[in-house]
Design a protein around this motif. Sequence first.
Motif, PDB file in Angstrom:
ATOM      1  N   SER A 144       0.812  -1.221   0.000  1.00 20.65           N
ATOM      2  CA  SER A 144       0.000   0.000   0.000  1.00 20.65           C
ATOM      3  C   SER A 144       0.842   1.267   0.000  1.00 20.65           C
ATOM      4  N   ARG A 200       2.357   2.709  -2.461  1.00 20.77           N
ATOM      5  CA  ARG A 200       1.977   3.573  -3.587  1.00 20.77           C
ATOM      6  C   ARG A 200       1.019   2.799  -4.472  1.00 20.77           C
ATOM      7  N   LYS A 201       0.469   3.486  -5.448  1.00 24.56           N
ATOM      8  CA  LYS A 201      -0.450   2.812  -6.368  1.00 24.56           C
ATOM      9  C   LYS A 201       0.334   1.818  -7.210  1.00 24.56           C
TER      10      LYS A 201
END
Lengths: 227, 475
Positions: free
Chosen positions: B270, B272-273
């Motif tokens: 989680s 970063r995208k």
Amino acid sequence: MRILLVEDELRLAENIVAALRETGLVVDHAADGEDGAHLAEQGVYDAIILDLMLPGKSGQEILRDLRRRQMNTPVLILTAQEGTASIIELLNAGADDYLSKPFDLGELIARVKALIRRGKGVSNSKLTVADVEVDTIHQTVTRNGEPIDLSPTEYRILEYLIHRPRAVVSKRELLEHLYDFAWEHHSNVVEAHISNLRRKLNAVGDEPLIATLRHRGYRLTGDSRRE
Amino acid sequence: MNKGEISITRRLVVTVLALEFLSALVLICAVTVHEYDVELRGFDANLTGTARMIMGSVEDADDADDNVVLDLHNTPLERDAFYRVEVDHGKVLGSSGDRNAIAEVLSKSAGFHQIMIGHRKYRFTVLHDVRVVDPGLPTGGVRHNVTIVYGRPVGRVWHEVFEAIRFFIIATALLLGITAIMIAMLIRRYLSPVYQLADAANRVNGVNWQFDAPESAKQTKELRPLARALEAALARVQLSFEQQKRFTSDAAHELKTDVAIVKSSLQLLSMRKRTVDEYSQGLALSLDDFTRLETTVEKLLTLARLEQPVMARDGVVAPGCSMKKIIEEAVHQSMAFGQLKEIEVGVELAENADVPLDRRDALLLCSNILVNGLQHSNHGGKVWLSLARMDGDIVLTCRDWGEGISEEDRPYLFDPFYRSDLSRSRKSGGTGLGLSICRAICTRVGGSIDIENHPDGGALVTVILPVFRSVPISK
């Protein structure tokens, strides 16, 4: 910035290594105490993350030997042991910080970065030299307020240089701190990155920032200010 | 003081005082008897003496008939004394006191007699003598037979006796009192090692296990066994307490590490995208990490269950299970793992017997041992299982041709979470609980498990289990 992680739980080590790399740090991993001690004593790391219960040589022993050799690399201890007594003991033995398992990965990264800054005598996460500003948290660089888009390696070089203002940094030192052992060492790689970095910085400003000293290395010119 | 409480001090004091009192009583009795005897003799001598004096007072009357008279002027008599002087059978010269009573004594022979007069007891002496008047005459004088009865109340004797033994009684009472105080003090002093021992034992608590029996207790012969037993018992309790503590701390360490892995996996994902591929890969890894945590928890719970004492639930006895079948099942289960490392698994089941184990536990035991053998075997190696009988027990052995065990690891191999350095980092996937679980299963039914190096290389695991004997279900 180059980090050493000594941790025998492979899955945990994989996660920490991946997370640290994603934030732009260079990481070496040792899975047992003896490898860890050997690597730590190379003196090329900007911070060490040390587990305590290790096969071969315990974290306490590694720390003790490191400090005995007058090596001042900042050390963060990862521990799953209970009790404040061992924490006090560790801090007294020369540890700089500690985190208990299970820890927050974000917190670990923040603490490691803080340790690196402190180790280099800086307390702020935003560093400035002349009109260039480097935000070490968000890994952004601006010159005269204009954002500059740098590749990860270029950013790491600039970050490392800005942490050592007015000092001459050799190509070898840069290599040691920018790449882990998995990397093939080629000094011309550094030259190529430096020239790209110069070009990008000069696109928005006119003053040359990075001086090359023949056979010696590189130096950041201009006043550095730490906000 | 509690009802029914027993006090050694009180018992000892009471016993000693009672004995002392009894012996004093016997002594006083003896003294009384002796004293009475002595006093009575004196009394009798006194009676005889006075009677003789009365005899001396019978004098010549200087008349023609040569009679005699009694002249008591020079003979002082006790006031409470009775006397009677008779001459020649019937002629009374003088008397005092109860005539009838004295007459009764008179009829008796010479000597001492006791009779009751009124409410008092009297002792009399009867004296017969002859008084000759004018013995110088040629006829030889006139002979008078004189009988004297003299008596006094015998109570005087008892009075004298009591006077004499009063001293003894007072001395004895004093002695009893002093003894009571002394003995209470001494017993308290002699028992002080008991209190010191209790004090030392009292200081032991969960933090401070140090117990040294005080020297005073060790030097007391009667307390030595108690002091030693206390020391030994506390040492045992301390050992098991420390084992428990270590287990808890190890379990916490293990669980924290597993949780740290799961947490870091999810946090990494989680940060970063990411792409869908990255997410699904990350989730798969996280699930693996979670499964590992689950396994650790499951094994910890199994161990906790096995370390509970066996409870026969309402007379229901767990049915025994056939070792042969269990081993075959264990071999079948671990077949995939064996094939992966290309290990040959040999089974030699010369004997079969039922063991008093739950089927689930028996399978856990056999497959743990087998998997342990497989894990420590080299690629393309061999693991050999065999079942035999020995002295009515059933013996399961598992031999591998791996690296064997080091002597320094050997004492700890069955300790929870113990991993020899080589397999520590869980590369082998073990939690370090497998062998502890095996040992718990074996010891629960009175069996044993041991690991040693085979002389020809590799490790040899020997499990000895009792044979199941069906017990009739009792109501």
